[in-house]
Design an enzyme around this catalytic site. Structure first.
Site, PDB file in Angstrom:
ATOM      1  N   ASP A  67      -9.479   0.943  -6.903  1.00 32.71           N
ATOM      2  CA  ASP A  67      -9.192  -0.365  -6.306  1.00 32.71           C
ATOM      3  C   ASP A  67     -10.023  -0.644  -5.061  1.00 32.71           C
ATOM      4  O   ASP A  67     -10.687   0.242  -4.524  1.00 32.71           O
ATOM      5  CB  ASP A  67      -7.691  -0.501  -6.006  1.00 32.71           C
ATOM      6  CG  ASP A  67      -7.081   0.786  -5.443  1.00 32.71           C
ATOM      7  OD1 ASP A  67      -7.827   1.608  -4.905  1.00 32.71           O
ATOM      8  OD2 ASP A  67      -5.852   0.949  -5.557  1.00 32.71           O
ATOM      9  N   ASN A 136       6.850   2.308  -3.525  1.00 34.98           N
ATOM     10  CA  ASN A 136       7.510   1.431  -4.503  1.00 34.98           C
ATOM     11  C   ASN A 136       7.149   1.808  -5.940  1.00 34.98           C
ATOM     12  O   ASN A 136       7.456   1.071  -6.877  1.00 34.98           O
ATOM     13  CB  ASN A 136       7.152  -0.034  -4.225  1.00 34.98           C
ATOM     14  CG  ASN A 136       5.663  -0.326  -4.399  1.00 34.98           C
ATOM     15  OD1 ASN A 136       4.886   0.571  -4.755  1.00 34.98           O
ATOM     16  ND2 ASN A 136       5.251  -1.554  -4.154  1.00 34.98           N
TER      17      ASN A 136
END
Ligand code: F6R
Length: 243
Positions: A67, A136
C-alpha cells in the site's frame, strides 16, 4: 495455518527473518509482497544484517508493496516508498527497478491500481506476502467491510487507522485520508503468507482471527481460507486469544 508463538517483538523479528531468508535463498527469483509499519521494522533490520554477513542476497528479488498513501510524494518521509527505501532497499543489493510501491500521486489512481495488479501478474504472482494487522483487523489498508473479492483499489481510511498512524505525522490533520491498497483477493492470490503480530494492541484482532468466524468485518479472518499461512505472534499479541 501454522502458528508460531514467541516471547516478544525481538523474537518475532528473529523468527520472521529466518523464515524470509530461507525463502529468498530457496526460491529462484523470489517475488515478495512487503509491508510497512512498526511491525516489520525489526525484520528489515535483521535482513540488512544478514545481507551484510553474506547470508542473503536480494539481487534476484522482485518486490511489491501492499500500500501507499494517496497524495504523498515518494520523497515525503511519511510515504511508504520512503519507508521502504530507508528501512530496507538502500541497505541491500536489491535493484530499484525490481521494486514497486503503488504511486500515491499518480494522476489516474484507478489506472495506477490496475498497473500494480498487472505488474504482479507479469512477475508471475507473489511467492511470499508479508503482512501486519491493524487493531481493527485490517490487512493492507483493507478496512472492515472490504469485499474478499477486492483487487488493488483506492480506500478511504477509517478514523481509527488515521488515529493509529498519526504517530508518524506532526499532527493528525496531516495524515492522508485515502490510500492505495492491494485488495484482499490480491493478497490471497499469494502462494504463501507470513503474518506478524506483536503487542497487546493487536490482541483483540488476533483473537478474532483465530477464534472467530471468517467474515468481511474482520479482514484478516480471510487468511483462514488460504492454504499456506504462517502466523508469528508474541505473547502480548496472544493475550486475548485464550491459548
Ligand atoms: C502496512 C500495512 C498495514 C499494517 C498495519 C499494522 O503496509 O499494510 O496493514 O501492517 O496497519 O501496522 P503497524 O505494524 O504499524 O502496527
Amino acid at each position: 495455518m501454522e502458528i508460531i508463538k514467541v516471547k516478544d517483538y525481538d523474537a518475532m523479528s528473529e523468527a520472521a527473518c529466518s523464515f524470509m531468508v530461507e525463502r529468498i535463498n530457496r526460491i529462484d527469483h523470489p517475488v515478495l509482497g512487503l509491508a510497512t509499519g512498526s511491525t516489520p521494522e525489526g525484520l528489515y533490520k535483521r535482513l540488512i544484517e544478514k545481507y551484510k554477513l553474506g547470508e542473503v542476497s536480494f539481487k534476484n528479488v522482485k518486490s511489491f508493496n501492499l500500500d501507499e498513501y494517496v497524495g504523498l510524494d515518494k520523497n515525503d518521509p511519511n510515504s511508504y516508498y520512503y519507508f521502504m527505501k530507508t528501512k530496507l532497499f538502500d541497505h541491500v543489493d536489491i535493484f530499484m527497478d525490481n521494486v514497486r510501491v503503488p504511486n500515491g500521486t499518480a494522476d489516474d489512481l484507478q489506472q495506477e491500481c490496475q498497473e500494480h495488479e498487472n505488474a504482479i501478474r507479469a512477475a508471475g504472482g507473489i511467492d511470499v506476502q508479508l503482512l501486519g494487522i491493524g487493531a481493527n483487523g485490517h490487512i493492507g489498508f483493507n478496512e472492515p467491510g472490504t469485499p474478499f473479492t477486492s483487487r488493488t483499489h483506492v480506500v478511504d481510511l477509517e478514523e481509527s487507522t488515521i488515529k493509529a498512524n498519526s504517530r508518524f505525522f506532526n499532527s493528525i490533520e496531516e495524515v492522508p485520508t485515502q490510500a492505495i491498497s492491494m485488495g484482499i483477493e490480491t493478497i490471497m492470490n499469494s502462494k504463501e503468507i507470513l503474518l506478524l503480530v506483536s503487542g497487546e494492541s493487536k490482541a483483540e484482532a488476533l483473537a478474532k482471527l483465530l477464534n472467530g468466524e471468517v467474515t468481511e468485518e474482520v479482514p484478516a479472518s480471510v487468511l483462514k481460507n488460504h492454504p499456506k499461512v504462517t502466523i508469528i505472534a508474541d505473547e502480548a499479541a496472544f493475550s486475548a486469544a485464550g491459548n
